[in-house]
Structure formats: C-alpha cells, structure tokens
Scaffold this active site. Structure first.
Site, short mmCIF file in Angstrom:
data_model
loop_
_atom_site.label_atom_id
_atom_site.label_comp_id
_atom_site.label_asym_id
_atom_site.label_seq_id
_atom_site.Cartn_x
_atom_site.Cartn_y
_atom_site.Cartn_z
N PHE A 13 0.81 -1.22 0.00
CA PHE A 13 0.00 0.00 0.00
C PHE A 13 0.84 1.27 0.00
O PHE A 13 0.95 1.99 -1.00
CB PHE A 13 -0.95 -0.06 1.20
CG PHE A 13 -1.70 1.20 1.50
CD1 PHE A 13 -2.16 2.03 0.49
CD2 PHE A 13 -1.98 1.55 2.82
CE1 PHE A 13 -2.88 3.19 0.77
CE2 PHE A 13 -2.70 2.70 3.12
CZ PHE A 13 -3.13 3.52 2.10
N ILE A 14 1.51 1.55 1.11
CA ILE A 14 2.29 2.78 1.21
C ILE A 14 3.54 2.70 0.34
O ILE A 14 3.94 3.66 -0.31
CB ILE A 14 2.66 3.08 2.67
CG1 ILE A 14 1.40 3.19 3.53
CG2 ILE A 14 3.47 4.38 2.77
CD1 ILE A 14 1.67 3.37 5.02
N ASN A 34 7.74 -9.99 -1.71
CA ASN A 34 7.43 -11.40 -1.97
C ASN A 34 5.97 -11.60 -2.38
O ASN A 34 5.52 -12.73 -2.60
CB ASN A 34 7.74 -12.27 -0.74
CG ASN A 34 6.86 -11.96 0.46
OD1 ASN A 34 6.00 -11.07 0.41
ND2 ASN A 34 7.07 -12.67 1.55
N GLY A 38 1.38 -7.64 -0.84
CA GLY A 38 1.46 -6.63 -1.89
C GLY A 38 0.94 -7.18 -3.21
O GLY A 38 0.84 -8.40 -3.41
N ALA A 79 8.36 -2.99 4.29
CA ALA A 79 7.77 -4.32 4.43
C ALA A 79 7.42 -4.63 5.88
O ALA A 79 8.21 -4.35 6.79
CB ALA A 79 8.75 -5.37 3.90
N TYR A 147 2.11 -6.58 17.04
CA TYR A 147 2.48 -5.66 15.96
C TYR A 147 3.20 -4.44 16.54
O TYR A 147 4.28 -4.05 16.07
CB TYR A 147 1.23 -5.24 15.20
CG TYR A 147 1.47 -4.22 14.11
CD1 TYR A 147 1.84 -4.62 12.83
CD2 TYR A 147 1.29 -2.86 14.34
CE1 TYR A 147 2.04 -3.69 11.82
CE2 TYR A 147 1.49 -1.93 13.34
CZ TYR A 147 1.86 -2.35 12.08
OH TYR A 147 2.06 -1.41 11.08
N LYS A 151 7.17 -3.19 16.14
CA LYS A 151 7.59 -1.86 15.69
C LYS A 151 8.56 -1.23 16.69
O LYS A 151 9.57 -0.61 16.30
CB LYS A 151 6.37 -0.96 15.49
CG LYS A 151 5.50 -1.31 14.30
CD LYS A 151 6.22 -1.09 12.98
CE LYS A 151 5.30 -1.27 11.79
NZ LYS A 151 6.00 -1.12 10.48
N VAL A 186 -10.35 -0.22 8.68
CA VAL A 186 -11.79 -0.06 8.95
C VAL A 186 -12.55 0.47 7.73
O VAL A 186 -13.68 0.04 7.47
CB VAL A 186 -12.01 0.84 10.18
CG1 VAL A 186 -11.50 2.26 9.93
CG2 VAL A 186 -13.48 0.87 10.58
N VAL A 203 -20.24 -3.20 13.17
CA VAL A 203 -19.19 -2.31 13.64
C VAL A 203 -18.53 -2.96 14.86
O VAL A 203 -19.19 -3.22 15.87
CB VAL A 203 -19.75 -0.92 14.03
CG1 VAL A 203 -18.62 -0.02 14.53
CG2 VAL A 203 -20.47 -0.29 12.85
#
Length: 320
Positions: A13-14, A34, A38, A79, A147, A151, A186, A203
C-alpha cells in the site's frame, strides 16, 4: 531528492505510493516484495520505466537481500505484516516479518556500506494510554499488540545499528493511513461489508474508538519532508493529522459516499475492536508541525477521499 533507493514491501500500500513519488523525483528505484500481501498491479505501471526494477523475493532470504542492497544510497524498509489482528493466530508473524526481516536489511546495509534507512513505525508503540497526547519523547513505551511490540523492537534495533555502525535513520510513527491500494483497515472493511449487505453494517466494538487518519498522499509527502529537513543520527516523528474521528463517524461517511440509506449499525460491543486494538489514540504532532509539515486534510476528509478511491469507477464492483 534524487537517489538509488531500495524499497522493501514495494508492492504494498504505502510502499507503492512511495515508489511513484521517488520516480517522479528522478530517483532510480528497486522494489523488493514477496507479494504475500502486496500486489503486482500496484507497481506494474512502472515496469517499462528504465529507472525501476522489481525483485520478487522474501526478506528472510538474506543472500537475496544482500544483493538487492548493493549500490543503493538509501533503503526504505516498508515491508511488514499489514494485518495487526493476525498476530492473535500467528504469534511469530510480527517477529518474522518485522524484527527478523529488518535485521537482515540492516546487516546487509552494514556489509554493503549503505548508511541511510527510513522506517515506518506506528502509534502502537505508545500502548494504550487513552486520550493522553503522546509526543516522540513519551514513555514508558508499553505496546499491547505483537504488531506494536515488533515496531518498537525495530526502532531499538535501528537505533543500535545507527550508533554502532555510523548509520542514519528516519522513523515515522504513522497514524492510520488510508487511500487507494490499501488492503486492510476499517474503511475498506466497511465497504466490503456493505457490498455484502447494504441494509446492515457490523461495527466492531462500540463505535466510540477514535484515532487520526492520514491520506496516503500526505503520508508520502511527510516521509520525504522529514528526510529532507532533519539530519540527526536518528530522527523520529509522529505523522498524523491534528484531529481524530470516531469509528461510527467513519461508518456514516462510508454509507453516505456509497449512496446508501437506512443502514442499521450493529455493534459487537466492548471498548475495542479486537485484542491488541488501541481504542483511542492522540498523537502529538507539534514536532513535525514545527519542522514545517502539516496534513493537508482533516481525518474526515482523508477518510472520505479514501472511500471514493477504494470504490473505484464502479461503486458496485468488488474490492479485493
């Protein structure tokens, strides 16, 4: 900014939007991906450009990483695992796709004498601190998801390599990024659900979760801006808008932009959408604002634009 750049996760995406910007600026770009998340179509429009090449390989294949890094001026390590909730099922996913892949990149840079790296971190490193504004010096940093933990570990690893091996890094702690080519989040989740059932929208949580949203075009501009305007050994910036939007408001925007009416919202309940989700995030953007960058859109404007981009020319067509 004209350089020879390696963009890992370049078909994502980015990463794919960043590649487009780098090429427009005159850089030679190698995309490394890979294609586990993506998409080739995100970069296929660059295949005939002589300043672009694509390597389809895994970052855990260290010999391929070493070859890709050689001759680069800078690495943009985009990545990562894009699906935070997957960490609930695959507990080693963020370790492998986050920390281990970054180590392979940094070690390959060290061996090749490449000194500069950009890394996209996230608000998850701050943990769950409610509506407390978090600036770049906030602490202690206690992430509640694998996650976010990945980071934070990556930030520490980059800092160590920079100080031990005379490298330089730019780290952007990103808010929620939205726009064309995104595969999770979302906004896309709501679009998909409403295509399946235009009468009712599930939601997650209670809908009061609220965060900053930044359009991917602003995100890429911010990345280039901090690289051009900061020169410390390790440069860390929050990248967010100065406001926030609630999940229920996002649901209403999606319903409006899809031209639907009388949609029932069905809340799953609880304060957060899933385990590891931080329901309320307030990122302090004073530092990057003082440097001279501000988001060109509010959170609601970014979301509304993203909804229209993700729907495409035919609002009834499916989104992958």
């Amino acid at each position: 900014m004209n350089m020879r750049a390696l963009v890992t996760g370049g078909a994502g995406f980015i990463g794919s939007h960043l590649i487009d910007k780098l090429i427009v600026n005159g850089s030679h770009v190698t995309a490394y991906d890979n294609l586990s998340s993506g998409l080739r179509e995100n970069i296929s429009h660059n295949f005939r450009n002589s300043r672009f090449r694509f390597i389809e390989a895994d970052l855990l294949e260290v010999e391929n990483v070493k070859k890709a890094v050689r001759g680069c001026d800078m690495v943009f390590h985009m990545a990562s695992n894009p699906d935070i909730s997957k960490g609930m099922i695959q507990t080693d996913l963020d370790l492998k796709q986050g920390v281990l892949t970054l180590y392979n990149v940094l070690e390959s840079m060290r061996l090749a004498g490449v000194k500069k790296i950009f890394f996209p971190s996230g608000s998850g490193v701050y943990g769950d601190v409610g509506t407390t504004p978090t600036d770049e010096c906030f602490g202690p940093l206690l992430p509640i998801s694998l996650y976010g933990t990945s980071k934070l570990a990556c930030e520490a690893l980059i800092n160590a390599f920079c100080h031990m091996f005379d490298m330089q890094a730019w780290i952007a702690r990103l808010a929620n990024i939205v726009g064309a080519r995104q595969t999770h989040g979302v906004v896309l989740d709501f679009i998909r659900k409403l295509r399946q059932n235009p009468d009712e929208l599930e939601v997650l949580g209670d809908g009061t979760q609220s965060k900053s949203y930044v359009h991917v075009s602003d995100c890429v501009e911010a990345i280039m801006f901090i690289i051009d305007h900061s020169a410390d050994r390790v440069n860390i910036f929050n990248v967010a808008s100065s406001d926030y939007v609630k999940v229920t408001s996002i649901a209403r925007i999606v319903v409006e932009e899809m031209g639907l009416g009388n949609v029932r919202f069905r809340y799953t309940g609880g304060s957060r959408g899933w385990k590891g989700d931080v329901p309320k995030v307030r990122m302090d953007v004073s530092k990057i604002n003082a440097l001279g960058w501000k988001s060109s859109m509010t959170s609601e404007e970014a979301v509304r634009l993203a909804v229209n981009e993700l729907q495409g020319p035919n609002p009834l067509s499916s989104v992958r």
